[in-house]
Design a protein around this motif. Structure first.
Motif, short mmCIF file in Angstrom:
data_model
loop_
_atom_site.label_atom_id
_atom_site.label_comp_id
_atom_site.label_asym_id
_atom_site.label_seq_id
_atom_site.Cartn_x
_atom_site.Cartn_y
_atom_site.Cartn_z
N ASP A 309 0.82 -1.20 0.00
CA ASP A 309 0.00 0.00 0.00
C ASP A 309 0.86 1.26 0.00
O ASP A 309 1.99 1.27 0.47
N LEU A 310 0.27 2.35 -0.51
CA LEU A 310 0.94 3.63 -0.52
C LEU A 310 0.76 4.32 0.83
O LEU A 310 -0.29 4.19 1.47
N GLU A 311 1.77 5.03 1.24
CA GLU A 311 1.66 5.87 2.44
C GLU A 311 1.12 7.22 2.01
O GLU A 311 1.80 7.99 1.33
N ASP A 312 -0.14 7.51 2.36
CA ASP A 312 -0.80 8.74 1.94
C ASP A 312 -0.20 9.92 2.68
O ASP A 312 -0.32 10.04 3.90
N CYS A 313 0.47 10.82 1.94
CA CYS A 313 1.11 11.97 2.58
C CYS A 313 0.16 13.15 2.68
O CYS A 313 0.51 14.18 3.25
N GLY A 314 -1.03 13.01 2.09
CA GLY A 314 -1.99 14.11 2.12
C GLY A 314 -2.01 14.94 0.86
O GLY A 314 -2.85 15.82 0.72
N CYS A 315 -1.10 14.67 -0.08
CA CYS A 315 -1.11 15.44 -1.32
C CYS A 315 -2.24 14.95 -2.22
O CYS A 315 -2.76 13.84 -2.06
N ASP A 316 -2.62 15.78 -3.19
CA ASP A 316 -3.74 15.44 -4.08
C ASP A 316 -3.47 14.16 -4.85
O ASP A 316 -4.42 13.43 -5.19
N TYR A 317 -2.22 13.87 -5.11
CA TYR A 317 -1.90 12.74 -5.97
C TYR A 317 -1.92 11.42 -5.20
O TYR A 317 -2.27 10.38 -5.75
N CYS A 318 -1.60 11.47 -3.92
CA CYS A 318 -1.82 10.30 -3.07
C CYS A 318 -3.32 10.01 -2.98
O CYS A 318 -3.75 8.86 -3.07
N ARG A 319 -4.12 11.07 -2.78
CA ARG A 319 -5.57 10.88 -2.69
C ARG A 319 -6.12 10.32 -4.00
O ARG A 319 -7.01 9.46 -3.99
N LEU A 320 -5.58 10.79 -5.12
CA LEU A 320 -6.06 10.31 -6.41
C LEU A 320 -5.70 8.84 -6.60
O LEU A 320 -6.51 8.04 -7.08
N MET A 321 -4.48 8.45 -6.18
CA MET A 321 -4.13 7.03 -6.26
C MET A 321 -4.97 6.20 -5.30
O MET A 321 -5.29 5.06 -5.57
N GLY A 322 -5.39 6.83 -4.20
CA GLY A 322 -6.31 6.15 -3.29
C GLY A 322 -7.66 5.92 -3.94
O GLY A 322 -8.28 4.86 -3.76
N GLU A 323 -8.14 6.92 -4.70
CA GLU A 323 -9.40 6.76 -5.43
C GLU A 323 -9.30 5.61 -6.44
O GLU A 323 -10.22 4.83 -6.60
N ILE A 324 -8.18 5.58 -7.13
CA ILE A 324 -7.99 4.54 -8.14
C ILE A 324 -7.90 3.17 -7.48
O ILE A 324 -8.43 2.17 -7.98
N GLY A 325 -7.21 3.11 -6.32
CA GLY A 325 -7.05 1.85 -5.60
C GLY A 325 -5.71 1.22 -5.91
O GLY A 325 -5.28 1.19 -7.07
N ILE A 326 -5.05 0.70 -4.88
CA ILE A 326 -3.71 0.16 -5.06
C ILE A 326 -3.69 -1.01 -6.03
O ILE A 326 -2.74 -1.20 -6.79
N GLY A 327 -4.76 -1.81 -6.05
CA GLY A 327 -4.81 -2.94 -6.98
C GLY A 327 -4.79 -2.48 -8.42
O GLY A 327 -4.08 -3.04 -9.26
N ARG A 328 -5.57 -1.42 -8.72
CA ARG A 328 -5.61 -0.92 -10.10
C ARG A 328 -4.33 -0.17 -10.43
O ARG A 328 -3.91 -0.13 -11.59
#
Length: 617
Positions: A309-328
């Motif tokens: 899993d990604l460590e969400d640093c709070g930047c917009d791009y971490c959040r966007l990868m969270g929306e996409i999902g680590i599997g995708r």
């Protein structure tokens, strides 16, 4: 933007400033059309973030296979017009380097000839400035001749003299232009060490003082630091010595002029900012993303995004990868999500239906996260008090970073009164000088004046001593026999065959000279060159030269060599090996397929030993 406005805009940039390196001529215009990863970086960095700064170098189009017809289209109007055509509200500050480092190892002038003949570009101060002006740069670096740290001193001085002449040439060209639209010239500065850097700056200002006319505002761009900043080089003290010499050698009447450190963005930055360097640039955020490295804050410096899993640093791009999902995200990186990342459509709605490239966009998301990590770090430097002469932050920085920055801090404490006082207050002990570097053997000295005519085995007295030719690619380390790759391979051969190893003649395939038998590895031209073939079509003449020499060599000694083994995996050396091998039935290329395989890996070495067993029995 006129000359005064260019200087004013530079003054208004928040310091220390970070210019991300961005390629924009990645294919035919417009601005957001091509480039895969770089296309998405342009979209995210400019369209989404409206970031006001970026740096590029005028010859970056070579990395993307851009031909003259496409380049001419880009040059029809300034870059800012291309950007505003795509996004009318944008007005970024564009900093264009001269691209001089591209010619650092252009031994046979393949690149210069290509640019002159195929692209219509003069490779000189005038040609570089022509590109910078036609692209509408706000800040321009003079056409320079960077220094390799291993370069012979006499050649280094020759290159410095040419760089100084080009710096004053740029200043003269800018001074002749109307102030409206005049860029801010950044004059390149180089030096192998502090003494050379100081002499360079003094000589540069002597030339400037002799120009005898009112001159535009200008700054300095300190180059040749990148090789010293590599983690393995442990040269932080040398970097500080060079930059300190530059700053101290600026005449009093020019103190406070803009100073930029080319290619610098790592842990040494706060030291340089404290010393007066105002701006920096780098592409580590992209390099990290290409290797799937994700800047992870306090957990650890970088980790492979495919590990979990990604460590969400709070930047917009971490959040966007969270929306996409680590599997995708993982699926996209494996090429299984091409065209399906609809979460990104809002960034590029006009092209969402037919231009969505899942893999490239995920690389760009990783790069943007890394970019944000760099920007946060620079913002921290700006708030630390360093720019106001307070060195206390450097002590916390060194404690966090480790590596060889302790030596840098010790050096600064001995050479800067405020840092020395802080060291005595904080550490409660007087600072001791950094330890003397222990040489790991004789320093390798290179020459950039060597060409393919400097060594040709076909013109030497030579007689093969073995009956099997083992052909390996060249290595940066000289002699080749001392390199890790050659040592590992030949130790395995020696261990397996003992005295019969003498039946095997190692031939190194040099990208500059062609075949180099091991009995000639210590020849001076072989020991002092530094050149590796590149895959670009631009270098086809050099590839053909190497191929012809190798084929002629094997033809000449075909009666001596009963077998020919190539142990080569990476292009263009693999391409040459396969082409020449097809002419000799007794030859074989290992491994069976090329690519990125390490020829010194257990698997490749085992294949080599198996093939040698068959040939020696």
């Amino acid at each position: 933007m006129d000359g005064q406005e260019s200087e004013k805009s530079w003054r208004q940039i928040q310091k220390p400033a970070y210019f991300p390196v961005l390629g924009f001529m990645t294919g035919p215009p417009g601005f957001y059309r091509n480039g895969g990863l770089f296309r998405w970086l342009k979209i995210f960095m400019l369209r989404a973030e409206k970031d006001p700064l970026f740096l590029s170098q005028v010859l970056h189009f070579l990395d993307f296979g851009v031909k003259r017809r496409v380049l001419d289209r880009w040059l029809e109007k300034p870059l800012l017009e291309w950007i505003r055509e795509a996004d009318p509200g944008l007005k970024p500050a564009v900093f264009l380097d001269s691209g001089g480092f591209q010619f650092l190892h252009d031994a046979n002038d393949c690149l210069k000839d290509y640019l002159r003949v195929d692209m219509g570009i003069d490779v000189d101060a005038g040609g570089s400035y022509m590109l910078q002006r036609r692209l509408g740069a706000d800040y321009v670096v003079s056409f320079d001749y960077p220094l390799d740290p291993r370069l012979a001193v006499t050649e280094a001085w020759e290159r410095c003299e040419r760089s100084i002449a080009n710096a004053t040439d740029l200043l003269n060209r800018v001074s002749q232009e109307p102030e409206a639209g005049r860029p801010l010239p950044m004059l390149a500065v180089h030096g192998l060490d502090a003494a050379m850097a100081a002499s360079y700056v003094k000589e540069l200002f002597r030339h400037i003082g002799g120009m005898g006319k009112p001159l535009p505002a200008f700054g300095l761009a300190v180059g040749s630091l990148v090789p010293l900043a590599l983690p393995s080089s442990k040269n932080s003290v040398k970097i500080l010595e060079i930059v300190s010499a530059v700053m101290d050698s600026i005449p009093e009447e020019h103190r406070g002029l803009p100073v930029h450190a080319l290619g610098m963005s790592g842990p040494i930055v706060p030291f340089l900012a404290y010393m007066g360097v105002g701006s920096f640039d780098g592409s580590s955020f992209i390099v990290g993303a290409k290797t799937l490295s994700y800047s992870a804050g306090r957990k650890k410096a970088m980790y492979d995004v495919t590990d979990g899993d990604l460590e969400d640093c709070g930047c917009d791009y971490c959040r966007l990868m969270g929306e996409i999902g680590i599997g995708r995200v993982h699926a996209a990186l494996k090429g299984r999500e091409r065209g399906s990342l609809e979460e990104l459509a809002r960034f590029d709605p006009a092209e969402a239906a037919n231009r969505m490239d899942g893999k490239s966009s995920v690389y760009a998301l990783l790069a943007m996260h890394n970019f944000y990590a760099v920007k946060r770090t620079f913002a921290e430097y700006g708030k630390s008090g360093l720019l106001d002469g307070d060195p206390s932050y450097l002590f916390m920085h060194c404690e966090k970073q480790g590596s060889d920055l302790g030596d840098a801090l010790a050096w600064l404490a001995l050479n800067d009164e405020a840092t020395g006082a802080e060291a005595r207050r904080t550490l409660l002990v007087p600072p001791s000088p950094p330890p003397e570097a222990r040489p790991a053997g004789e320093k390798q000295v290179i020459s950039l004046s060597l060409t393919s005519d400097s060594f040709n085995i076909l013109e030497k007295k030579y007689r093969p001593e073995g009956r099997i030719a083992l052909i390996l690619p060249c290595t940066p380390q000289k002699p080749y026999a001392s390199s890790k790759t050659h040592t590992r391979i030949m130790d395995a051969v020696r261990g397996r065959f003992g005295e019969r190893r003498n039946l095997i003649e190692k031939i190194t395939l040099s990208g500059l000279y062609g075949p180099v038998p091991e009995t000639h590895e210590l020849d001076k031209p072989v020991m002092r060159y530094d050149y590796r073939l590149r895959t670009y079509d631009i270098f086809n003449p050099q590839k053909q030269l190497v191929k012809d020499r190798l084929a002629d060599f094997l033809d000449k000694y075909s009666a001596d060599f009963k077998s020919i083994l190539f142990l080569v995996s990476k292009s263009p050396y693999r391409e040459i090996a396969e082409s020449v091998s097809s002419r000799f039935p007794e030859s074989v290329v290992i491994p069976e397929k090329g690519g990125k395989a390490d020829i010194a890996s257990e698997k490749c070495v085992a294949m080599l030993l198996e093939e040698l067993c068959r040939r020696l029995l």
